[in-house]
Design an enzyme around this catalytic site. Structure first.
Site, PDB file in Angstrom:
ATOM      1  N   LYS A  45       5.188  -1.857  -1.729  1.00  0.00           N
ATOM      2  CA  LYS A  45       5.445  -0.155  -1.399  1.00  0.00           C
ATOM      3  C   LYS A  45       4.676   0.823  -1.872  1.00  0.00           C
ATOM      4  O   LYS A  45       4.211   0.610  -2.623  1.00  0.00           O
ATOM      5  CB  LYS A  45       6.614  -0.040  -2.298  1.00  0.00           C
ATOM      6  CG  LYS A  45       7.397   0.658  -2.534  1.00  0.00           C
ATOM      7  CD  LYS A  45       8.192   1.894  -1.536  1.00  0.00           C
ATOM      8  CE  LYS A  45       8.206   3.127  -1.621  1.00  0.00           C
ATOM      9  NZ  LYS A  45       8.769   4.182  -0.702  1.00  0.00           N
ATOM     10  N   ASN A  69      15.930   7.954   6.068  1.00  0.00           N
ATOM     11  CA  ASN A  69      15.879   7.962   4.342  1.00  0.00           C
ATOM     12  C   ASN A  69      14.929   8.803   3.543  1.00  0.00           C
ATOM     13  O   ASN A  69      14.366   9.638   4.681  1.00  0.00           O
ATOM     14  CB  ASN A  69      15.416   6.475   4.037  1.00  0.00           C
ATOM     15  CG  ASN A  69      13.583   7.183   4.070  1.00  0.00           C
ATOM     16  OD1 ASN A  69      12.621   7.028   2.932  1.00  0.00           O
ATOM     17  ND2 ASN A  69      12.820   6.478   5.683  1.00  0.00           N
ATOM     18  N   LEU A  73       9.552   7.742  -2.732  1.00  0.00           N
ATOM     19  CA  LEU A  73       8.817   7.343  -3.255  1.00  0.00           C
ATOM     20  C   LEU A  73       8.740   6.899  -4.784  1.00  0.00           C
ATOM     21  O   LEU A  73       8.101   6.755  -5.817  1.00  0.00           O
ATOM     22  CB  LEU A  73       7.368   8.183  -3.823  1.00  0.00           C
ATOM     23  CG  LEU A  73       6.399   8.061  -2.802  1.00  0.00           C
ATOM     24  CD1 LEU A  73       4.873   9.836  -3.256  1.00  0.00           C
ATOM     25  CD2 LEU A  73       5.842   6.698  -2.576  1.00  0.00           C
ATOM     26  N   CYS A 128       3.198  10.572   3.468  1.00  0.00           N
ATOM     27  CA  CYS A 128       5.011  10.497   3.201  1.00  0.00           C
ATOM     28  C   CYS A 128       5.137  11.339   3.253  1.00  0.00           C
ATOM     29  O   CYS A 128       5.118  13.145   2.477  1.00  0.00           O
ATOM     30  CB  CYS A 128       4.696  10.046   1.721  1.00  0.00           C
ATOM     31  SG  CYS A 128       6.361   9.743   1.338  1.00  0.00           S
ATOM     32  N   LYS A 162      -2.494   4.784   7.191  1.00  0.00           N
ATOM     33  CA  LYS A 162      -1.490   5.417   7.458  1.00  0.00           C
ATOM     34  C   LYS A 162      -0.860   6.878   7.764  1.00  0.00           C
ATOM     35  O   LYS A 162      -0.756   7.933   6.706  1.00  0.00           O
ATOM     36  CB  LYS A 162      -0.223   4.847   7.089  1.00  0.00           C
ATOM     37  CG  LYS A 162       1.566   4.879   7.277  1.00  0.00           C
ATOM     38  CD  LYS A 162       2.449   3.453   7.339  1.00  0.00           C
ATOM     39  CE  LYS A 162       3.346   4.417   7.835  1.00  0.00           C
ATOM     40  NZ  LYS A 162       4.260   2.667   7.303  1.00  0.00           N
ATOM     41  N   GLY A 219      13.272   4.159  13.100  1.00  0.00           N
ATOM     42  CA  GLY A 219      14.202   2.586  14.106  1.00  0.00           C
ATOM     43  C   GLY A 219      14.181   2.826  15.557  1.00  0.00           C
ATOM     44  O   GLY A 219      13.149   3.630  15.839  1.00  0.00           O
ATOM     45  N   GLY A 268      10.065  -2.223   9.782  1.00  0.00           N
ATOM     46  CA  GLY A 268      10.334  -1.484   8.883  1.00  0.00           C
ATOM     47  C   GLY A 268      12.294  -1.684   8.409  1.00  0.00           C
ATOM     48  O   GLY A 268      12.582  -2.778   7.880  1.00  0.00           O
ATOM     49  N   THR A 269      12.395  -0.600   9.188  1.00  0.00           N
ATOM     50  CA  THR A 269      13.721  -0.556   9.949  1.00  0.00           C
ATOM     51  C   THR A 269      14.284  -2.167   9.916  1.00  0.00           C
ATOM     52  O   THR A 269      15.717  -2.310   9.573  1.00  0.00           O
ATOM     53  CB  THR A 269      14.589   0.516  10.595  1.00  0.00           C
ATOM     54  OG1 THR A 269      13.753   1.538   9.950  1.00  0.00           O
ATOM     55  CG2 THR A 269      16.009   0.877  11.163  1.00  0.00           C
TER      56      THR A 269
HETATM   57  C1  DHB Z   1       8.530   6.869   1.014  1.00  0.00           C
HETATM   58  C2  DHB Z   1       8.373   7.280   2.531  1.00  0.00           C
HETATM   59  C3  DHB Z   1       6.771   6.913   3.315  1.00  0.00           C
HETATM   60  O1  DHB Z   1       7.929   7.647   4.248  1.00  0.00           O
HETATM   61  C4  DHB Z   1       6.816   7.584   3.197  1.00  0.00           C
HETATM   62  O2  DHB Z   1       5.680   7.305   3.690  1.00  0.00           O
HETATM   63  C5  DHB Z   1       6.243   6.807   1.739  1.00  0.00           C
HETATM   64  C6  DHB Z   1       7.491   6.459   0.761  1.00  0.00           C
HETATM   65  C7  DHB Z   1       9.506   7.318   0.382  1.00  0.00           C
HETATM   66  O3  DHB Z   1      11.288   8.256   0.581  1.00  0.00           O
HETATM   67  O4  DHB Z   1      10.095   6.402  -0.251  1.00  0.00           O
END
Ligand code: DHB
Length: 309
Positions: A45, A69, A73, A128, A162, A219, A268-269
Site C-alpha cells: 500500500k 474509491n 491513504l 493519489c 505512478k 476497472g 487492482g479492482t
Molecule cells: C489512495 C488512492 C490512490 O489512487 C492512490 O494512488 C493512493 C491512495 C487512497 O485513497 O488510499
C-alpha cells in the site's frame, strides 16, 4: 514452453502479472495473502510518514464494471512497510514499495529509509486523487520536476513513478519531457481516473462518503484510457519499461497492454472483486492466448500494435 517472465531494472518477475498498489495490501496479513498467491511481486500500500486512518466509510464501492474509491491513504506509516519488506523476503518474490508522502520532505525521508530496506523496487506515487486538499502532483508539471529532481537524487533503489491518466497529447509530451531527463527504472500507467462521481438514483445519493461522493474510478471503465497512456508513454519513452494498470480482468486484457508497449501489468479492482485467484487465472489465460497465437515470449509482440494509417 511459453515464457511470460518479465524484468524491470534487473529485478526478475516470474510472470509479468502482479498486484497494484492500493487494494488489500495495507497489513502484513493482506500482504501475506498476495505473497502466497500467484502474484509475481508483492506491491505494498502507498505509505505516508505517519500512519493514517483514511477517509470516512463507505469509501469504496463495487460497480457493475469496476469500482470507485476514496480511501484517503489509510496505511500503517512507512516504518511498518520497511519492516514488512524484510518479513516478506521469505516468499522469494520482488517486493515493491509504494511511496506517497504528503509533501516532498516526507518523500525524501521515506525514500532514504527504503534505500536500506529489502524492497526491490520503489514506485513513487505522484497520482493519489483522494486526500482532501492535496491535488495530484503529476498534474502540476513544475511540482513534478521539483519532486523528481529531489527524489532521483536520494533514491538508491530502482525508482519508478505512478502516474494519473492524461487525456491530451500536449500533456503526455510535457510529462514525457520531464521523465526523459531523469533516471527512471519504470513508469506505472495508470492510477484511477480521479474525481469521478457515481450516483445511486433510487437513493438519490452518492455511493461513497468522502469528498461529496467524488472518488477514483477503476476497472473496466478505465481500460481504454489506461491503454492509451501506456501506448503514448511507450512511443515517447521507448526505453523506459512501463507497468500497465487499469481494467485488466483477463489474459486478453493483459495481452492488449503488452501489445501497447507494457513490460508488466498490475491488477487492482479485479483483485478486490475476485480475490487472489485472479493472478493465476490471468497468467494462465495470457499463456493460453500466446500459445493460440504462436508466440513464445512477450518480446515477440511487445509494443507491436498495428495502426490503420
Ligand atoms: C489512495 C488512492 C490512490 O489512487 C492512490 O494512488 C493512493 C491512495 C487512497 O485513497 O488510499
Amino acid at each position: 514452453m511459453i515464457d511470460i517472465t518479465a524484468e524491470i531494472s534487473g529485478v526478475k518477475l516470474e510472470t509479468c502479472v502482479f498486484n497494484a498498489a492500493g487494494p488489500k495490501d495495507a497489513t502484513l496479513k493482506e500482504l501475506e495473502v498476495i505473497a502466497k498467491s500467484a502474484s509475481s511481486a508483492i506491491t505494498m500500500k502507498s505509505c505516508t510518514l505517519e500512519p493514517r486512518k483514511g477517509n470516512p466509510e463507505p469509501r469504496y464501492c463495487d460497480l457493475p464494471e469496476g469500482s470507485i474509491n476514496s480511501s484517503g491513504l489509510p496505511n500503517l506509516g512507512y516504518k511498518e512497510y520497511v519492516r514488512f519488506s524484510s518479513l516478506l523476503k521469505k516468499y522469494h518474490k520482488p517486493v515493491v514499495a509504494s511511496v506517497s508522502g504528503l509533501k516532498l520532505a516526507d518523500n525524501v525521508k521515506i525514500i532514504k529509509v527504503f534505500n536500506n530496506s529489502e524492497a526491490d523496487l520503489i514506485e513513487l506515487n505522484l497520482s493519489c486523487p483522494n486526500v482532501p486538499g492535496k491535488p495530484q502532483v503529476c498534474y502540476d508539471f513544475e511540482q513534478s520536476e521539483e519532486v523528481l529532481d529531489a527524489i532521483t537524487d536520494v533514491c538508491k533503489k530502482p525508482l519508478g513513478v505512478k502516474l494519473a491518466p492524461y487525456f491530451d497529447f500536449a500533456h503526455f509530451e510535457q510529462m514525457a519531457g520531464i521523465l526523459r531527463k531523469r533516471k527512471l527504472a519504470f513508469i506505472t500507467c495508470i492510477n484511477s481516473i480521479g474525481n469521478a462521481l457515481v450516483i445511486d438514483p433510487d437513493k438519490e445519493s452518492a455511493v461513497i462518503k468522502p469528498k461529496g461522493g467524488f472518488g477514483g474510478l477503476g476497472g473496466k471503465y478505465v481500460k481504454y484510457t489506461a491503454l492509451a497512456n501506456v501506448r503514448k508513454f511507450h512511443e515517447l519513452l521507448p526505453h523506459v519499461p512501463i507497468i500497465g494498470c487499469g481494467g485488466i480482468y483477463s489474459g486478453k486484457d493483459a495481452f492488449e497492454f503488452i501489445l501497447a508497449g507494457a513490460t508488466a501489468v498490475q491488477l487492482g479492482t479485479v483483485f478486490i472483486q475476485e480475490g487472489p485467484s485472479c493472478f493465476g487465472r490471468i497468467q494462465k489465460e495470457l499463456k493460453d492466448y500466446l500459445k493460440k497465437k504462436g508466440y513464445e515470449t512477450l518480446e515477440d509482440f511487445r509494443g507491436k500494435l498495428k495502426t490503420l494509417d
